[in-house]
Write an enzyme that holds these catalytic residues in place. Structure first.
Site, mmCIF file in Angstrom:
data_model
loop_
_atom_site.group_PDB
_atom_site.id
_atom_site.type_symbol
_atom_site.label_atom_id
_atom_site.label_comp_id
_atom_site.label_asym_id
_atom_site.label_seq_id
_atom_site.Cartn_x
_atom_site.Cartn_y
_atom_site.Cartn_z
ATOM 1 N N TYR A 182 47.368 46.773 47.468
ATOM 2 C CA TYR A 182 46.617 45.586 47.875
ATOM 3 C C TYR A 182 45.119 45.876 47.860
ATOM 4 O O TYR A 182 44.324 45.093 47.313
ATOM 5 C CB TYR A 182 47.056 45.145 49.267
ATOM 6 N N ALA B 51 43.468 48.169 46.225
ATOM 7 C CA ALA B 51 42.985 48.362 44.854
ATOM 8 C C ALA B 51 42.780 47.025 44.155
ATOM 9 O O ALA B 51 41.778 46.812 43.457
ATOM 10 C CB ALA B 51 43.962 49.232 44.074
#
Length: 238
Positions: A142, A144
């Site tokens: 998430y 990233a």
């Protein structure tokens, strides 16, 4: 620009923050609201035009451009969180988050940029996250995807400046939606977040820090990683 009288497309409009955007747009007098979602069964009401829109589906995006050629504001709200770590998590879940949280807004921006230019420039608003600036062992995928969304926001702001398109990034911690129902901690209401985001479109602001958590995380960006992640690293070591 003014929301009153504007034509707006909201992705992920059938619940949570997206539904709050639809309600706030109605209150502010938007002339037309295109409400995009994979499930449009609950999307109706005066001034609301439901669009079947999976942001990972290029055919859906192309159809949305054909139907919504009068859009002046694009709100990239649709997103997912799978709780997947980057090293040990399933690759398909990591790709799913990137497809939804980064490539979805990217493809919609690419598709609607000419529409916005033809309609006077308009605005794009991206729902990013404070986790674009911070992560934890279970939030790698998430975080990233949201870090990529942050750079998407900055990059498109520069790329679209010449056509007069105003690009806004919204960063926040926990929002009181189904996505974080099982998590403890202070949560901002979807209505308050949507209202602050629309205020930014109207005022010309380029970034919204939607709660204290977002403001706190941003304040630590100049710290060395060891200092920023001291508590998490300490817990792992112990």
């Amino acid at each position: 620009m003014n929301i009153e009288g504007a034509v707006v497309l909201v992705t992920g409009a059938n619940r949570g923050i997206g539904a709050a955007f639809v309600e706030q747009l109605k209150k502010r007098g938007a002339a037309k609201i295109y409400a995009g979602a994979r499930d449009v069964s609950a999307l109706d009401g005066e001034g609301i035009h439901a669009l079947e829109l999976d942001v990972t589906n290029p055919d859906h995006i192309s159809a949305a451009v054909r139907e919504a050629g009068d859009v002046q504001v694009l709100i990239n709200n649709a997103g997912i969180s799978t709780g997947t770590p980057l090293v040990t998590g399933p690759e398909e879940q990591i790709r799913r988050e990137m497809d939804t949280n980064f490539y979805g807004p990217l493809l919609l921006t690419r598709a609607f940029a000419p529409v916005l230019a033809a309609n006077g420039g308009g605005a794009i608003l991206n729902l990013v996250s404070a986790l674009s600036w911070f992560t934890s062992p279970g939030d790698g995928a998430y975080a990233a995807s949201k870090a990529a969304n942050w750079m998407l926001t900055d990059s498109t702001r520069l790329e679209l400046a010449s056509q007069g398109t105003h690009v806004v990034g919204v960063h926040m911690g926990l929002v009181d939606t189904d996505m974080v129902r099982g998590l403890d901690g202070p949560k901002v209401s979807p209505a308050d977040l949507a209202s602050a985001a629309l205020d930014a479109i109207e005022s010309g602001a380029q970034e919204v820090l939607g709660d204290d958590w977002a403001r706190f995380i941003k304040s630590g960006l100049t710290l060395d990683p060891k200092a920023r992640y001291e508590q998490i690293l300490g817990a792992v070591a112990s």
